[in-house]
Design a protein around this motif. Structure first.
Motif, PDB file in Angstrom:
ATOM      1  N   SER A 153      -4.929  -0.162  -5.351  1.00  7.55           N
ATOM      2  CA  SER A 153      -5.052  -0.909  -4.123  1.00  7.55           C
ATOM      3  C   SER A 153      -3.915  -1.556  -3.470  1.00  7.55           C
ATOM      4  O   SER A 153      -2.897  -1.444  -4.201  1.00  7.55           O
ATOM      5  CB  SER A 153      -6.442  -1.824  -4.199  1.00  7.55           C
ATOM      6  OG  SER A 153      -7.434  -1.073  -4.516  1.00  7.55           O
ATOM      7  N   ASP A 154      -4.012  -2.306  -2.568  1.00  7.24           N
ATOM      8  CA  ASP A 154      -3.007  -3.149  -2.139  1.00  7.24           C
ATOM      9  C   ASP A 154      -3.215  -4.548  -2.138  1.00  7.24           C
ATOM     10  O   ASP A 154      -4.325  -5.143  -2.558  1.00  7.24           O
ATOM     11  CB  ASP A 154      -2.474  -2.527  -0.703  1.00  7.24           C
ATOM     12  CG  ASP A 154      -3.723  -2.809   0.265  1.00  7.24           C
ATOM     13  OD1 ASP A 154      -4.841  -3.601  -0.076  1.00  7.24           O
ATOM     14  OD2 ASP A 154      -3.704  -2.307   1.655  1.00  7.24           O
ATOM     15  N   GLY A 174       0.851  -1.225   0.054  1.00  7.73           N
ATOM     16  CA  GLY A 174       0.129  -0.007   0.097  1.00  7.73           C
ATOM     17  C   GLY A 174       0.717   1.252   0.048  1.00  7.73           C
ATOM     18  O   GLY A 174       0.139   2.079   0.513  1.00  7.73           O
TER      19      GLY A 174
END
Length: 315
Positions: free
Chosen positions: A187-188, A181
């Motif tokens: 996003s992660d 992140g």
């Protein structure tokens, strides 16, 4: 300062070009009142970066940084106005120049927020242009290796107001950072697993969670997160964290009650999934997980462009 007049050039005159120099450098992130950052295009590294350069021995760190700011961006900065926000070093933090020179870099990073004057004059011996860029647009730019590191330092400082020591010990760190992140506007890894567990990809993470070979895409992220060749793909699987995360994603995919990759990923990213599975099936010692995913979603058919690229690197 033009390279021909620099301290580095004088050293090279004495030792030649076969020896890797250890060099201190400084880089400066400059903000304007609109929250934009000053970017310069570095000809030697063919990408956008932040003003900076080698430290000359007669000046202090802040004085060197202020000099680079003036030469490369045309902004008149007082050394006392520079805020130290981090340091970058590590085995992979190296400058590789077009003439074959290699330098091992150790950089202090500064932030400049207080300045009053900007001219159009820049050092054209190595800089091809400059422009103000919003932080959200920087992620889509083709940054140099140092530009990416400096931007990561800057983002950390803006969030925490604390200086950071960044060590670039592996080229694979770019995947870990993104999955953890540390990249804006995407996003992660946790989000990726959650979305796939629910049956459908929703946000942006394909490049660094299911990476493909470099050369299959033309965007900045496709190039930056693209796997260079079969060797780097093998190293990816040797890395315990990256391999375990990849295997978890594939096990989630295998648990879904569907055989339609488009339903899960969409038309474009379905092809990327096939490319990623083909790449890792090609290099993995145990190919079973990747082959099972290819069977479930692509009837066992591999991605031909990936195979063609791999054949080129082997030959």
């Amino acid at each position: 300062m033009p390279y021909k007049d620099s301290y580095v050039a004088k050293i090279r005159e004495k030792i030649g070009h076969d020896f890797k120099l250890i060099m201190p450098t400084s880089d400066v992130v400059i903000e304007n009142d609109a929250g934009q950052l000053m970017m310069i295009y570095n000809r030697d590294f063919d990408g956008w970066a932040f003003p900076g350069g080698y430290v000359e021995p007669e000046l202090s760190w802040p004085e060197n940084a202020a000099r680079e700011v003036l030469e490369e961006s045309g902004i008149n900065a007082a050394a006392d106005d520079l805020i130290a926000i981090g340091m970058v070093s590590g085995p992979d933090y190296q400058g590789h120049y077009p003439n074959g020179d290699v330098t091992q870099l150790f950089s202090n990073i500064f932030l400049l927020q207080n300045w009053s004057f900007e001219s159009d004059m820049i050092d054209e011996s190595e800089i091809d242009g400059k422009k103000w860029v919003s932080p959200q647009d920087i992620e889509a730019m083709h940054l140099t290796f140092s530009g990416r590191a400096v931007y990561q330092i800057y983002r950390h400082y803006k969030i925490t107001q604390q200086a950071q020591i960044l060590t670039t010990s592996s080229q694979l760190q770019r995947f870990v950072d993104a999955q953890d992140g540390k990249v804006t506007a995407v996003s992660d890894y946790v989000s990726a697993v959650a979305e796939l567990s629910a049956g459908q990809k929703q946000t942006h993470w394909m490049w660094f969670v299911l990476p493909q070979l470099r050369g299959l895409g033309s965007s900045e992220r496709a190039r930056y997160y693209g796997i260079a060749d079969a060797t780097e793909a093998k190293f990816y699987l040797v890395d315990d964290l990256l391999r375990q995360r990849l295997e978890k994603v594939l096990n989630v995919l295998l648990s879904l009650e569907t055989t339609d990759p488009v339903a899960v990923f969409g038309q474009v990213d379905a092809k990327k999934l096939q490319a990623s599975l083909t790449l890792f099936a090609y290099v993995a010692h145990d190919k079973s997980l990747y082959q099972r995913a290819l069977e479930q979603y692509f009837d066992g058919k591999q991605h031909q462009e990936t195979l063609d690229l791999l054949a080129q690197t082997v030959s």
